[in-house]
Scaffold this motif. Structure first.
Motif, PDB file in Angstrom:
ATOM      1  N   ASN A  84       0.822  -1.208   0.000  1.00 38.49           N
ATOM      2  CA  ASN A  84       0.000   0.000   0.000  1.00 38.49           C
ATOM      3  C   ASN A  84       0.860   1.264   0.000  1.00 38.49           C
ATOM      4  OD1 ASN A  84      -2.395  -1.436  -0.026  1.00 38.49           O
ATOM      5  ND2 ASN A  84      -2.562  -1.501   2.215  1.00 38.49           N
ATOM      6  N   LEU A  85       1.984   1.214   0.718  1.00 40.95           N
ATOM      7  CA  LEU A  85       2.852   2.389   0.747  1.00 40.95           C
ATOM      8  C   LEU A  85       3.460   2.658  -0.622  1.00 40.95           C
ATOM      9  CD1 LEU A  85       4.696   1.830   4.149  1.00 40.95           C
ATOM     10  CD2 LEU A  85       2.633   3.157   3.687  1.00 40.95           C
ATOM     11  N   ILE A  86       3.850   1.603  -1.325  1.00 43.39           N
ATOM     12  CA  ILE A  86       4.408   1.805  -2.660  1.00 43.39           C
ATOM     13  C   ILE A  86       3.341   2.324  -3.608  1.00 43.39           C
ATOM     14  CG2 ILE A  86       5.391   0.569  -4.627  1.00 43.39           C
ATOM     15  CD1 ILE A  86       6.903  -1.175  -2.671  1.00 43.39           C
ATOM     16  N   ARG A  87       2.119   1.864  -3.466  1.00 45.71           N
ATOM     17  CA  ARG A  87       1.030   2.414  -4.276  1.00 45.71           C
ATOM     18  C   ARG A  87       0.841   3.902  -4.004  1.00 45.71           C
ATOM     19  NH1 ARG A  87      -2.949  -1.196  -6.382  1.00 45.71           N
ATOM     20  NH2 ARG A  87      -2.389  -3.394  -6.071  1.00 45.71           N
ATOM     21  N   MET A  88       0.931   4.286  -2.748  1.00 48.25           N
ATOM     22  CA  MET A  88       0.804   5.703  -2.409  1.00 48.25           C
ATOM     23  C   MET A  88       1.932   6.515  -3.042  1.00 48.25           C
ATOM     24  SD  MET A  88      -0.285   5.398   1.612  1.00 48.25           S
ATOM     25  CE  MET A  88      -0.168   7.167   1.820  1.00 48.25           C
ATOM     26  N   LEU A  89       3.147   5.980  -3.026  1.00 44.44           N
ATOM     27  CA  LEU A  89       4.274   6.677  -3.641  1.00 44.44           C
ATOM     28  C   LEU A  89       4.064   6.840  -5.137  1.00 44.44           C
ATOM     29  CD1 LEU A  89       7.113   7.886  -3.426  1.00 44.44           C
ATOM     30  CD2 LEU A  89       8.032   5.571  -3.707  1.00 44.44           C
ATOM     31  N   VAL A  90       3.546   5.810  -5.786  1.00 44.38           N
ATOM     32  CA  VAL A  90       3.274   5.897  -7.229  1.00 44.38           C
ATOM     33  C   VAL A  90       2.213   6.953  -7.516  1.00 44.38           C
ATOM     34  CG1 VAL A  90       2.352   4.625  -9.202  1.00 44.38           C
ATOM     35  CG2 VAL A  90       4.008   3.535  -7.680  1.00 44.38           C
ATOM     36  N   THR A  97       8.304  -5.899  -7.448  1.00 41.12           N
ATOM     37  CA  THR A  97       8.192  -6.947  -8.457  1.00 41.12           C
ATOM     38  C   THR A  97       6.878  -7.704  -8.319  1.00 41.12           C
ATOM     39  OG1 THR A  97      10.599  -7.184  -8.387  1.00 41.12           O
ATOM     40  CG2 THR A  97       9.358  -8.919  -9.467  1.00 41.12           C
ATOM     41  N   GLU A  98       6.443  -7.946  -7.083  1.00 44.64           N
ATOM     42  CA  GLU A  98       5.153  -8.612  -6.863  1.00 44.64           C
ATOM     43  C   GLU A  98       4.014  -7.808  -7.460  1.00 44.64           C
ATOM     44  OE1 GLU A  98       4.696  -9.253  -2.739  1.00 44.64           O
ATOM     45  OE2 GLU A  98       5.831 -11.130  -2.695  1.00 44.64           O
ATOM     46  N   LEU A  99       4.053  -6.490  -7.237  1.00 47.69           N
ATOM     47  CA  LEU A  99       2.980  -5.650  -7.769  1.00 47.69           C
ATOM     48  C   LEU A  99       2.953  -5.671  -9.293  1.00 47.69           C
ATOM     49  CD1 LEU A  99       3.256  -2.542  -5.399  1.00 47.69           C
ATOM     50  CD2 LEU A  99       1.510  -4.331  -5.354  1.00 47.69           C
ATOM     51  N   LEU A 100       4.124  -5.848  -9.933  1.00 49.32           N
ATOM     52  CA  LEU A 100       4.195  -5.817 -11.394  1.00 49.32           C
ATOM     53  C   LEU A 100       3.884  -7.166 -12.024  1.00 49.32           C
ATOM     54  CD1 LEU A 100       7.413  -3.631 -11.843  1.00 49.32           C
ATOM     55  CD2 LEU A 100       5.071  -2.940 -12.355  1.00 49.32           C
ATOM     56  N   GLU A 151      -7.560  -6.177  -3.637  1.00 50.04           N
ATOM     57  CA  GLU A 151      -6.538  -5.301  -4.203  1.00 50.04           C
ATOM     58  C   GLU A 151      -7.010  -4.739  -5.534  1.00 50.04           C
ATOM     59  OE1 GLU A 151      -2.118  -6.709  -2.703  1.00 50.04           O
ATOM     60  OE2 GLU A 151      -2.909  -7.470  -4.603  1.00 50.04           O
ATOM     61  N   GLU A 152      -6.608  -3.499  -5.793  1.00 55.54           N
ATOM     62  CA  GLU A 152      -6.904  -2.896  -7.076  1.00 55.54           C
ATOM     63  C   GLU A 152      -5.760  -3.169  -8.038  1.00 55.54           C
ATOM     64  OE1 GLU A 152      -7.684   1.219  -6.702  1.00 55.54           O
ATOM     65  OE2 GLU A 152      -9.433   0.973  -5.406  1.00 55.54           O
ATOM     66  N   MET A 153      -6.081  -3.379  -9.267  1.00 53.28           N
ATOM     67  CA  MET A 153      -5.085  -3.646 -10.290  1.00 53.28           C
ATOM     68  C   MET A 153      -4.423  -2.341 -10.707  1.00 53.28           C
ATOM     69  SD  MET A 153      -5.651  -5.620 -13.899  1.00 53.28           S
ATOM     70  CE  MET A 153      -4.255  -5.997 -14.955  1.00 53.28           C
ATOM     71  N   GLN A 162       0.275   3.653 -13.923  1.00 55.60           N
ATOM     72  CA  GLN A 162       0.866   3.317 -12.632  1.00 55.60           C
ATOM     73  C   GLN A 162       1.989   2.288 -12.784  1.00 55.60           C
ATOM     74  OE1 GLN A 162      -2.551   2.054 -10.391  1.00 55.60           O
ATOM     75  NE2 GLN A 162      -3.140   4.144  -9.814  1.00 55.60           N
ATOM     76  N   GLU A 163       1.820   1.338 -13.700  1.00 55.34           N
ATOM     77  CA  GLU A 163       2.886   0.377 -13.941  1.00 55.34           C
ATOM     78  C   GLU A 163       4.127   1.054 -14.517  1.00 55.34           C
ATOM     79  OE1 GLU A 163       0.378  -3.741 -14.837  1.00 55.34           O
ATOM     80  OE2 GLU A 163       1.030  -2.448 -16.491  1.00 55.34           O
TER      81      GLU A 163
END
Length: 1197
Positions: free
Chosen positions: A403-409, A443-446, A454-456, A461-462
């Motif tokens: 979630n933190l990495i999503r926020m950073l993106v 890497t997991e998120l990608l 979870e939202e895709m 964002q990718e």
């Protein structure tokens, strides 16, 4: 009980003779008075009798004041003296300040001992009246009412309409009152520190009153009581400090006495010291209680009441200071805002936070790091690590930071600065390093599909996550900030170096396995693939062989091959080429495996390229889009690989040259194919040159390469006339690069064997390059928009176009700087300095500086040539009758002024160059006569007004020489004309006469002064020796330039094909320029004339004066030498002096003895020291030529 060893109370009201005795008596009386010192219950006791039997003697003045104060009280209330006499209240005494403050305090202490209630009443009314209140507290109110009721009563009687009160009133009297007010409180506590403040009555009453007033609704009460409390606290701190000192002293005395032998120890003294120490500790506790009461009752309450308003008042200011131009201030402001955020999440608005957010992209690293800390606090510090970890386990994730990495993106995308991901990562590196190094989570998120809940990630964002991930890898592997942030690579500490190695191993082990999978998933997306292919350059490639991971290397090579076959985008192909280059490094054992894969790929692309080229050339004009695409796609791939790899063994130059020749002959080659063929041929030539320079080349190798280079330069030159702008720009850049590489500098450093490869551009090629710059660089915005075929350009496209034009100009200017293109070509560049200053000013200025370092004189001639070109263009537009007040003329003059400033302040270094500039300018001004007749000014005479901008750069001696040269072109009638059309000549002459006449008048006045001209031989300083040495050294340096410097061809305006002619040439009145003495061509082609024109002018002047001198002297040969010279010096000293000084050295050797006493030339008397210091030898004055080591001599025949 405190003994008399404590400091005694000094009663300053006593007479000086009895100060000590009375003070001791008073101190002992205070300590022995049970009603003063004894401990009692807190409250207001009634009036009690005092136990003191003795009173210190008072001075008559003190007695009188005491009587007045006694009479001024009725029922315990101080009254105002109605007769306007001496002050009778404590407030008035302090306000007037006539008495010493210690005397006032001592009197109050005396009254306190007599009646505590009345004394405290006086003190209470003092604070009330200092607040500006007209009310008075009476004794009944003091005894029967609480403080809150008294303050409420005083508030009702307070007149606050004016808003002013004693502490805020202006004027010297009130300024003195503010000082006396503070001093009174400090002195009061200091004088009461040994007894009264411990009676649990006076201090309790004062502190209770001030606490109540500080909470009042009346501002005057609040401010006055708060100030009084501050001063009271300061005084109590000093008392506490004194008590601490006494405690330490007492403790040392006690320890000393106790350590004595039993027989010598005084037990009674030990008991007294113990009792004293106990009393001091009790007093210390009392003082601390008082200070705590003041702090909690007043300071904390006042701080809490204004905290919210203070924060709101300063918050906007603090947030705005984050943008301060002083970086240190900005850093501290950001840190303060971070503390505010840490203290209260709601204290800052979204707008305040956004003002700090964008600072993470600041070029100043401390500011960016501070902003990164703020961003970390705002985005990442509010999550619950345990809850995040539990959620990750339920979702099957190995890292809780998803979630933190999503926020950073999301933050990166919303900031809309997608080209600065490296700056964002660097800003967060110190505060969020653990998060940024979580490559497994990224890497997991990608790679993995989103689980339930979870939202895709979207496509944007990718892309953003991949870009951020690559930046974090670079930051960890290189361990230094990105380009533009920081002063360069610093030396890492041992700890930082270990961290860097560990991070590099960690990322290598992870991405060796993950990168092929990422490339496989995103191989169709050019942007994502180009970013992912940057990762291998940060690998520790030894891990492949050490960890037996060759299968992962094969998987990576397979994916790269697929990417090459799928894409033709330049960024993707260059990334693939660079990756192959890194993996093929000879220091790694995997090199052979990678080289085989690369060779196979190039073989296939080369065969495909040769086949497609044959088909395209056979089809000719009938070639379809598929034929063009096959050639273009393969050529793009080969060009990208040829940039980083030596592909000469595949001989790509041959097919590229065939494409270019076919395009030139047929004129139908697609521009993209032509651009790629030019670039690929360029790489092929460079790789061949690398091979030759690294080994011992044979003659055949040099001849072959020279043939290739010559043919390619010819093709590029022909492409300059191509109708397609990209082809012309590519050909121009390659021409400039190759001319720079294969210039005379190629043979430097012991490489004389490469001389056959040196190419010097001929005049035609130089003119074509210059025409290209004029047509494609110095263009207006409207022309640029038209050249873009009407496409609507946004700001980014405009910046990109400007960047391209700057590169074109810089490439050509390098040729001028390194003497590959003749310097006169720079005249067409210099003349645009003012018009295009914002776009190219820095490039033109640097070119001017470098060319001046190469050849000062030639650079000066180029500057004047650029001004002449502008002047001729103006003549063609406006005709011979120029409006000298027009903006165009002013623009030329301003450009000349800017050029003059570039010569600097050292006029000695630039004197010959400036003089040459004036010579060319004068010749240009008088070059063409007016068709209407000699009584009209020459056509170019107005140019002298431009030339006058350089007159200030001439030294005084040179001004005379240039003025003499100007007079050669002037007729007698010209010097007498005063019409407006002749003003440029008048102005220019005046600029040359300024300073020059002063030297002339100084020399003549010095020679005619009898006191200055007659001196003894012994007293005469040998100035002529120093002058001869300086002149010979300067002249020698100019003459030596004839041997060391080779001037390029004549400074004539290049024949341009795309610009108007530079000169206005009326054929019917044009003089024969080649036949004129001192013409431009004579000057340029005659090295001696060019290099020492000032010396020639000096020699001509000497010759002319020599003839005049000889005729003048021979006509008087029948007279005695001494009588002739002396008589003429007395009657007309100036002509003789001038004739003598203008004679040559060879004709003046025999008269040294005859004129020893009379021909002494001394410095003229100066008015001040500075004027004398400014007189320097005139290196262009022919008088210097008659001086030698033996003195002055004048032969008569």
């Amino acid at each position: 009980m405190i003994t008399s060893e404590l400091p005694v109370l000094q009663d300053s009201s006593n007479e000086s003779g009895a100060t000590d005795a009375v003070g001791l008596s008073l101190n002992m009386n205070e300590m022995e008075d049970p009603e003063v010192k004894g401990k009692k219950k807190r409250g207001r006791p009634g009036k009690q009798a005092q136990a003191s039997n003795k009173k210190p003697r008072k001075s008559p003045t003190d007695k009188a004041m005491g009587m007045v104060r006694g009479r001024g009280k009725a029922n315990g209330v101080a009254q105002q003296n109605g007769n306007g006499g001496d002050p009778v209240t404590l407030f008035e005494v302090v306000k007037v300040g006539k008495s010493a403050m210690q005397s006032v305090v001592d009197e109050w202490i005396e009254s306190y001992k007599q009646d505590r209630d009345l004394a405290l009443l006086d003190l209470i009314n003092f604070f009330i009246q200092c607040s500006g209140c007209k009310g008075t507290v009476r004794i009944e109110m003091f005894r029967n009412m609480q403080n809150a009721e008294i303050i409420r009563k005083m508030t009702e009687e307070f007149d606050e309409d004016s808003g002013d009160y004693p502490l805020t009133m202006p004027g010297p009297m009130w300024k003195k009152f503010r000082y006396n007010f503070c001093e009174f409180i400090c002195v009061l506590i200091r004088q009461c520190q040994y007894s009264i403040i411990y009676d649990e009555y006076m201090m309790d009453t004062v502190i209770s009153l001030l606490t109540g007033l500080s909470d009042s609704q009346v501002r005057a009460f609040r401010h006055t009581s708060t100030l009084a409390a501050m001063k009271l606290m300061t005084a109590l701190v000093n008392v506490a400090l004194n008590l601490s000192i006494h405690q330490d002293n007492t403790q040392r005395q006690y320890e000393t006495e106790r350590n004595k032998m039993v027989g010598k120890r005084a037990n009674e003294k030990l008991e007294l010291l113990l009792q004293k120490r106990k009393e001091l500790q009790e007093n210390q506790d009392e003082i601390e209680n008082m200070m705590n009461s003041i702090f909690k009752g007043i300071f904390v309450h006042r701080y809490s009441s204004i905290l919210n308003s203070l924060t709101l008042f300063w918050q906007d200011r603090i947030v705005s200071m984050t943008l301060d131009k002083e970086y240190d201030v900005a850093v501290e402001a950001i840190r303060l805002v971070t503390l505010i955020l840490q203290g209260s999440e709601d204290a800052l608005s979204n707008e305040d936070c956004e003002n700090v957010y964008h600072l993470v992209y600041s070029a100043h690293r401390p500011v960016a790091v501070a902003a990164g800390e703020f961003l970390h606090r705002k985005l990442f510090s509010r999550h619950d690590p345990q809850a995040e970890e539990a959620l990750a386990k339920r979702r099957g994730r190995s890292s809780p930071n998803g979630n933190l990495i999503r926020m950073l993106v999301l933050f990166f995308l919303e900031s809309e600065l997608h080209e600065h991901a490296a700056y964002l990562v660097d800003s967060l590196w110190e505060s969020s390093q653990e998060l940024l190094k979580d490559w497994e989570c990224m890497t997991e998120l990608l790679l993995e599909e989103p689980v339930q809940g979870e939202e895709m990630l979207s496509d944007r964002q990718e892309s953003a996550l991949i870009e951020l991930m690559v930046c974090t890898i670079r930051q960890a592997a290189e361990a230094h900030p990105p380009v533009g942030r920081g002063t360069g690579k610093r030396v890492l500490t041992a700890k930082e170096r270990k961290t860097q190695i560990d991070d590099k191993n960690k990322l290598t082990e992870h991405f060796i396995m993950a990168l092929p999978m990422l490339l496989s998933k995103y191989q169709a997306d050019a942007e994502k693939v180009a970013n992912l292919l940057q990762i291998p350059q940060f690998f520790d490639l030894d891990v492949y062989s050490a960890g037996r991971m060759e299968k992962h290397l094969d998987a990576l090579l397979k994916q790269i091959r697929l990417v090459v076959e799928k894409h033709i985008e330049t960024d993707v192909l260059e990334a693939c080429s660079k990756t192959y280059s890194i993996l093929c490094s000879e220091e790694y054992t995997i090199m052979n495996r990678v080289d085989i894969a690369r060779s196979q790929l190039v073989d296939e692309m080369t065969d495909r390229f040769a086949h497609s080229v044959e088909e395209l050339l056979q089809e000719g004009e009938e070639a379809d889009d598929d034929d063009i695409y096959n050639v273009l796609s393969t050529l793009k791939r080969l060009t990208a690989f040829h940039n980083a790899h030596d592909l000469t063994r595949w001989d790509l130059f041959g097919n590229c040259y065939r494409l270019l020749k076919a395009g030139i002959e047929q004129g139908s080659m697609p521009e993209q194919i032509a651009v790629q063929a030019l670039q690929c041929s360029h790489y092929s030539i460079l790789w061949q040159l690398v091979k030759i320079t690294e080994g011992v080349p044979s003659k055949d190798d040099l001849v072959a390469l020279r043939r290739v280079v010559k043919s390619f330069l010819a093709v590029c030159q022909q492409c300059l006339s191509n109708v397609n702008t990209p082809v012309k720009e590519q050909a121009f850049m390659l021409l400039c690069d190759l001319l720079m590489i294969f210039s005379h500098q190629l043979v430097s450093g012991g490489r004389e064997g490469l001389q056959p490869l040196v190419f010097n551009p001929d005049g035609t090629l130089q003119n074509e390059l210059l025409n290209f710059v004029l047509d494609h660089v110095f263009i207006d915005q409207d022309d640029e928009n038209q050249s873009m075929e009407g496409d609507e350009e946004d700001e980014a496209n405009k910046i990109e176009a400007l960047h391209k034009r700057r590169n074109l100009l810089a490439a050509f200017c390098k040729l001028i700087i390194y003497d590959i293109v003749d310097m006169p070509a720079a005249a067409d560049i210099f003349k645009h300095y003012m018009k295009y200053y914002n776009d190219y000013g820095d490039i033109i200025k640097e070119t001017l500086s470098k060319t001046r370092q190469t050849d000062k004189i030639l650079c000066a001639k180029t500057l004047i040539l650029s001004l002449q070109q502008l002047f001729n263009e103006l003549l063609q537009d406006q005709g011979p009758n120029l409006d000298r007040t027009s903006s165009h003329v002013s623009g030329i003059k301003e450009l000349a002024r800017r050029f003059a400033l570039t010569f600097g302040l050292d006029q000695i270094k630039t004197r010959e160059a400036v003089a040459t500039l004036h010579k060319d300018g004068i010749e240009f001004a008088f070059k063409y006569q007016n068709p209407r007749g000699p009584e009209f000014p020459p056509i170019n005479l107005a140019f002298l007004e431009v030339l006058s901008e350089f007159s200030s750069k001439l030294i005084r001696q040179d001004k005379k020489t240039v003025h003499s040269y100007l007079e050669k072109f002037m007729s007698e009638s010209m010097s007498e004309r005063r019409e407006d059309v002749w003003l440029p000549l008048i102005s220019y002459r005046n600029s040359l006469l300024t300073g020059g006449d002063e030297d002339h008048m100084s020399m003549t006045s010095g020679s005619s002064s009898k006191a200055g001209s007659v001196r003894s031989k012994k007293g005469r300083p040998p100035l002529h020796k120093k002058r001869i040495e300086e002149e010979s050294s300067v002249e020698g340096s100019w003459m030596m330039r004839n041997d060391t410097l080779q001037t390029p061809g004549a400074l004539q305006t290049p024949q341009l094909t795309s610009t108007v002619l530079r000169e206005n040439r009326p054929a019917e009145h044009m003089p024969d320029h080649d036949s004129e003495p001192g013409s431009e061509n004579d000057y340029v082609h005659n090295p001696q004339m060019q290099m020492s024109w000032l010396g020639q002018q000096k020699m001509e002047e000497v010759s002319r004066k020599d003839r005049t001198s000889m005729n003048y002297i021979k006509s008087r040969s029948n007279q005695g030498v001494r009588q002739t010279v002396r008589g003429l010096m007395e009657d007309d000293a100036e002509p003789i002096f001038e004739d003598v000084m203008m004679s040559s050295r060879g004709q003046l050797e025999d008269m040294n003895e005859e004129f020893e006493d009379t021909m002494v030339i001394d410095l003229p008397p100066s008015r001040n020291r500075r004027e004398r210091a400014e007189l320097r030898p005139d290196f262009f004055d022919s008088a210097a030529m008659i001086e030698d080591e033996s003195g002055f001599s004048m032969p008569m025949f």
